[in-house]
Design an enzyme around this catalytic site. Sequence first.
Site, PDB file in Angstrom:
ATOM      1  N   HIS A   1      -4.542  -0.330   6.087  1.00  0.00           N
ATOM      2  CA  HIS A   1      -4.069   0.505   7.202  1.00  0.00           C
ATOM      3  C   HIS A   1      -4.981   0.449   8.434  1.00  0.00           C
ATOM      4  O   HIS A   1      -5.537   1.449   8.848  1.00  0.00           O
ATOM      5  CB  HIS A   1      -3.840   1.957   6.772  1.00  0.00           C
ATOM      6  CG  HIS A   1      -4.899   2.542   5.849  1.00  0.00           C
ATOM      7  ND1 HIS A   1      -6.235   2.527   6.125  1.00  0.00           N
ATOM      8  CD2 HIS A   1      -4.771   3.156   4.650  1.00  0.00           C
ATOM      9  CE1 HIS A   1      -6.892   3.109   5.135  1.00  0.00           C
ATOM     10  NE2 HIS A   1      -6.028   3.498   4.224  1.00  0.00           N
TER      11      HIS A   1
ATOM     12  N   LYS B   1      -9.510  -0.550  -5.486  1.00  0.00           N
ATOM     13  CA  LYS B   1      -9.528   0.117  -4.185  1.00  0.00           C
ATOM     14  C   LYS B   1     -10.829   0.878  -4.009  1.00  0.00           C
ATOM     15  O   LYS B   1     -11.200   1.687  -4.859  1.00  0.00           O
ATOM     16  CB  LYS B   1      -8.348   1.106  -4.110  1.00  0.00           C
ATOM     17  CG  LYS B   1      -8.311   1.996  -2.865  1.00  0.00           C
ATOM     18  CD  LYS B   1      -7.873   1.238  -1.629  1.00  0.00           C
ATOM     19  CE  LYS B   1      -7.953   2.101  -0.374  1.00  0.00           C
ATOM     20  NZ  LYS B   1      -6.797   2.946  -0.163  1.00  0.00           N
TER      21      LYS B   1
ATOM     22  N   ASP C   1       1.318   2.776   3.474  1.00  0.00           N
ATOM     23  CA  ASP C   1       0.470   3.953   3.229  1.00  0.00           C
ATOM     24  C   ASP C   1       1.318   5.224   3.165  1.00  0.00           C
ATOM     25  O   ASP C   1       0.851   6.301   3.540  1.00  0.00           O
ATOM     26  CB  ASP C   1      -0.635   4.097   4.287  1.00  0.00           C
ATOM     27  CG  ASP C   1      -1.745   5.033   3.805  1.00  0.00           C
ATOM     28  OD1 ASP C   1      -1.843   5.277   2.589  1.00  0.00           O
ATOM     29  OD2 ASP C   1      -2.509   5.534   4.656  1.00  0.00           O
TER      30      ASP C   1
ATOM     31  N   ALA D   1      -3.677  15.014   5.130  1.00  0.00           N
ATOM     32  CA  ALA D   1      -3.486  13.737   5.832  1.00  0.00           C
ATOM     33  C   ALA D   1      -2.480  12.879   5.084  1.00  0.00           C
ATOM     34  O   ALA D   1      -2.614  12.685   3.879  1.00  0.00           O
ATOM     35  CB  ALA D   1      -4.814  13.000   5.920  1.00  0.00           C
TER      36      ALA D   1
ATOM     37  N   HIS E   1       0.861  -1.208   0.000  1.00  0.00           N
ATOM     38  CA  HIS E   1       0.000   0.000   0.000  1.00  0.00           C
ATOM     39  C   HIS E   1       0.884   1.240   0.000  1.00  0.00           C
ATOM     40  O   HIS E   1       1.434   1.615   1.039  1.00  0.00           O
ATOM     41  CB  HIS E   1      -0.897   0.012   1.245  1.00  0.00           C
ATOM     42  CG  HIS E   1      -1.885   1.140   1.252  1.00  0.00           C
ATOM     43  ND1 HIS E   1      -3.206   0.964   1.584  1.00  0.00           N
ATOM     44  CD2 HIS E   1      -1.759   2.463   0.975  1.00  0.00           C
ATOM     45  CE1 HIS E   1      -3.837   2.115   1.505  1.00  0.00           C
ATOM     46  NE2 HIS E   1      -2.976   3.054   1.143  1.00  0.00           N
TER      47      HIS E   1
ATOM     48  N   ARG F   1       1.795   9.381  -6.201  1.00  0.00           N
ATOM     49  CA  ARG F   1       1.331  10.568  -6.946  1.00  0.00           C
ATOM     50  C   ARG F   1       1.763  10.471  -8.406  1.00  0.00           C
ATOM     51  O   ARG F   1       2.037   9.385  -8.902  1.00  0.00           O
ATOM     52  CB  ARG F   1       1.826  11.876  -6.303  1.00  0.00           C
ATOM     53  CG  ARG F   1       1.680  11.963  -4.784  1.00  0.00           C
ATOM     54  CD  ARG F   1       0.249  11.950  -4.303  1.00  0.00           C
ATOM     55  NE  ARG F   1       0.196  12.218  -2.870  1.00  0.00           N
ATOM     56  CZ  ARG F   1      -0.679  11.656  -2.049  1.00  0.00           C
ATOM     57  NH1 ARG F   1      -1.574  10.804  -2.485  1.00  0.00           N
ATOM     58  NH2 ARG F   1      -0.675  11.962  -0.762  1.00  0.00           N
TER      59      ARG F   1
ATOM     60  N   HIS G   1       1.479   5.401  -1.888  1.00  0.00           N
ATOM     61  CA  HIS G   1       1.043   6.489  -2.780  1.00  0.00           C
ATOM     62  C   HIS G   1       2.278   7.127  -3.402  1.00  0.00           C
ATOM     63  O   HIS G   1       3.180   7.567  -2.672  1.00  0.00           O
ATOM     64  CB  HIS G   1       0.276   7.557  -1.994  1.00  0.00           C
ATOM     65  CG  HIS G   1      -0.973   7.036  -1.360  1.00  0.00           C
ATOM     66  ND1 HIS G   1      -2.218   7.135  -1.947  1.00  0.00           N
ATOM     67  CD2 HIS G   1      -1.163   6.374  -0.179  1.00  0.00           C
ATOM     68  CE1 HIS G   1      -3.113   6.563  -1.162  1.00  0.00           C
ATOM     69  NE2 HIS G   1      -2.505   6.088  -0.082  1.00  0.00           N
TER      70      HIS G   1
ATOM     71  N   HIS H   1     -10.565   1.274   2.096  1.00  0.00           N
ATOM     72  CA  HIS H   1     -10.349   2.321   3.104  1.00  0.00           C
ATOM     73  C   HIS H   1     -11.559   2.204   4.018  1.00  0.00           C
ATOM     74  O   HIS H   1     -12.657   2.643   3.675  1.00  0.00           O
ATOM     75  CB  HIS H   1     -10.251   3.711   2.461  1.00  0.00           C
ATOM     76  CG  HIS H   1      -9.959   4.764   3.478  1.00  0.00           C
ATOM     77  ND1 HIS H   1      -8.751   5.417   3.546  1.00  0.00           N
ATOM     78  CD2 HIS H   1     -10.690   5.234   4.514  1.00  0.00           C
ATOM     79  CE1 HIS H   1      -8.763   6.247   4.574  1.00  0.00           C
ATOM     80  NE2 HIS H   1      -9.931   6.159   5.172  1.00  0.00           N
TER      81      HIS H   1
END
Length: 344
Positions: free
Chosen positions: A174, A99, A247, A263, A13, A17, A15, A136
């Site tokens: 998460h 997701k 995450d 966040a 997991h 971008r 990110h 999520h």
Amino acid sequence: MNTITLLQPDDWHAHLRDGLALERTVPDLAKQFSRAICMPNLVPPVKTVEEAEAYRSRIMAHVPEGIEFDPRMVLYFTDQTSPKEILKIKKSEHVNAIKLYPAGATTNSDNGVSDISKVYAVIEQLEKYQVPLLLHGEVTHNHVDIFDREKRFLDEVLSPLMKQFPGLKLVLEHITTSEAANFVLEHDRNVAATITPQHLLFNRNDMLVGGVKPHFYCLPILKRQTHQQTLLEVATSGNPKFFLGTDSAPHSKNAKENTCGCAGCYSAPTAIELYAQAFDQAGKIDRLEGFASHFGADFYGLPRNTSTITLVKEDQIIPESLDYLDGEKIVPLYAGKTIQWRKL
Ligand code: DOR
Ligand code: ZN
């Protein structure tokens, strides 16, 4: 134990971008992990297998010379996702999952699913083809306290979903509470969870006592210490239903240190060392390899890696900040602090 060697770990997991951000995020992650599930909450989101392949090519263009990195892709579930897209995922070489963000739950989730009962036709296909649903797991209603949103999701959304689709393969991403850990424990092997380094190392006191620390702010939000304790127990238990997912979520220093701070914790540059710190503090460093390098691959039905990494027990100071985007900075998780492990 002062040195440990593990099979190369994977991050289930993360990110990364897009655009200029990839110059920072891809090398940071690729130096730590062999594979990573690359989250699709871009603007606009990654909604089809074709878009995921194009995003993967943009990521691959930033992998440093001499490093092997295999981005595993994920589609973003919307109210409009076609049931036919699921077979395309199943047949795809690089896309592994879909997701689901409840609309409004977190960063770039506005296009998420507004009501899960309206997308059952897609979920049927997920169960049929055993394509993992990544969740999520937070409700988004304004009246629900932010610290209760994960538990309420389990009770109000996930329990009914699992009754309807008991064979659904899913990852509760998460996780932050004892209730989520128990939910995973109570279900069969088709239900798993990822756990971040920040939820193992910190609790809400770290974020809120003695002043607000925006770099600990992520979603789902850090909870009380008893939950942190349960997460440490399950992560270090050797149970294959719990595996590594950082995450890692980059936001510039300005966007975090703001009257309305974003966040996300950026843990990618030292992620495996942060996990080593948490496992070692729990006296369970010998359990790190299963969590970091075996269980995720097994769950996704991918081969385990074959190369290894070595970690030494040696002080390392995490940098105060790193260059990000065009002239901006990013503050890594636990910036300026010393941790006891270093990856060679
Ligand atoms: O803290 C978070 N940041 N939680 C999420 O779910 C999304 C992520 C992001 O994309 O910034
Ligand atoms: Zn995330």
